[in-house]
Design an enzyme around this catalytic site. Structure first.
Site, PDB file in Angstrom:
ATOM      1  N   CYS A  60      15.300 -11.616 -42.996  1.00  0.00           N
ATOM      2  CA  CYS A  60      13.963 -11.852 -42.428  1.00  0.00           C
ATOM      3  C   CYS A  60      14.035 -11.982 -40.905  1.00  0.00           C
ATOM      4  O   CYS A  60      13.185 -11.462 -40.182  1.00  0.00           O
ATOM      5  CB  CYS A  60      13.336 -13.103 -43.039  1.00  0.00           C
ATOM      6  N   ASP A  61      15.051 -12.678 -40.432  1.00  0.00           N
ATOM      7  CA  ASP A  61      15.297 -12.826 -39.002  1.00  0.00           C
ATOM      8  C   ASP A  61      15.467 -11.442 -38.367  1.00  0.00           C
ATOM      9  O   ASP A  61      14.808 -11.116 -37.374  1.00  0.00           O
ATOM     10  CB  ASP A  61      16.550 -13.687 -38.816  1.00  0.00           C
TER      11      ASP A  61
END
Length: 166
Positions: A60-61
């Site tokens: 997600c980062d």
């Protein structure tokens, strides 16, 4: 709906599948200052809705960083990263990571976006990884429901869809 897995285990998605050619469904999420954001608030430009389970995970980062980088190159494109992380945590994460070209918004309150776009994971109250590109007329021009939630989306296909929609 396509079969989605989370760490290789099947999950149930709530809501309706969104398809290319559909009118983008409305939603209500929270900005980092707790103000509501709806589809109407993003109108008159091409939009990328980058959906992630949680900003505090590796994929997600990276997904949010990638769209942040691409947004600076694409010009007049609005990028929303949508998760169920609390708005306070999203603001902290953005500040800690120098994210300036993506707006993080939270769907934690009532899963409005998750249900409208068919990405709310019933078993976990998280959102499945997905990317939607919406043109300036609110038409869905690209959809990717990532089959395994821990995998990356097809960034190039999404960026190509944005370029075609401009």
């Amino acid at each position: 709906m396509a079969a989605i897995t989370f760490k290789e285990k099947p999950v149930t998605l709530q809501g309706s599948e969104v398809k290319v050619g559909d009118k983008a469904p409305d939603f209500s999420v929270l900005a980092n200052d707790l103000s509501p954001i709806t589809l109407e608030d993003t109108k008159d430009t091409v939009r990328i809705f980058s959906v992630v389970p949680s900003l505090d995970t590796g994929v997600c980062d990276k997904q949010t960083r990638k769209f942040n980088e691409e947004a600076s190159k694409l010009g007049n494109v609005k990028v929303l990263t949508i998760s169920v992380d609390l708005p306070f945590a999203q603001r902290r994460w953005c500040g800690d990571n120098g994210i300036e070209n993506v707006q993080t918004v939270s769907d934690h309150r009532d899963l409005s976006f998750g249900k409208a776009y068919g990405v709310a994971i019933e078993e976990m109250r998280l959102l499945a990884r997905a990317v939607f590109v919406i043109d300036s007329n609110d038409e869905v021009v690209y959809v990717e429901y990532v089959k395994e939630a821990t995998d990356h989306p097809d960034y190039e296909a999404a960026i190509d869809a944005v370029k075609r929609a401009k």
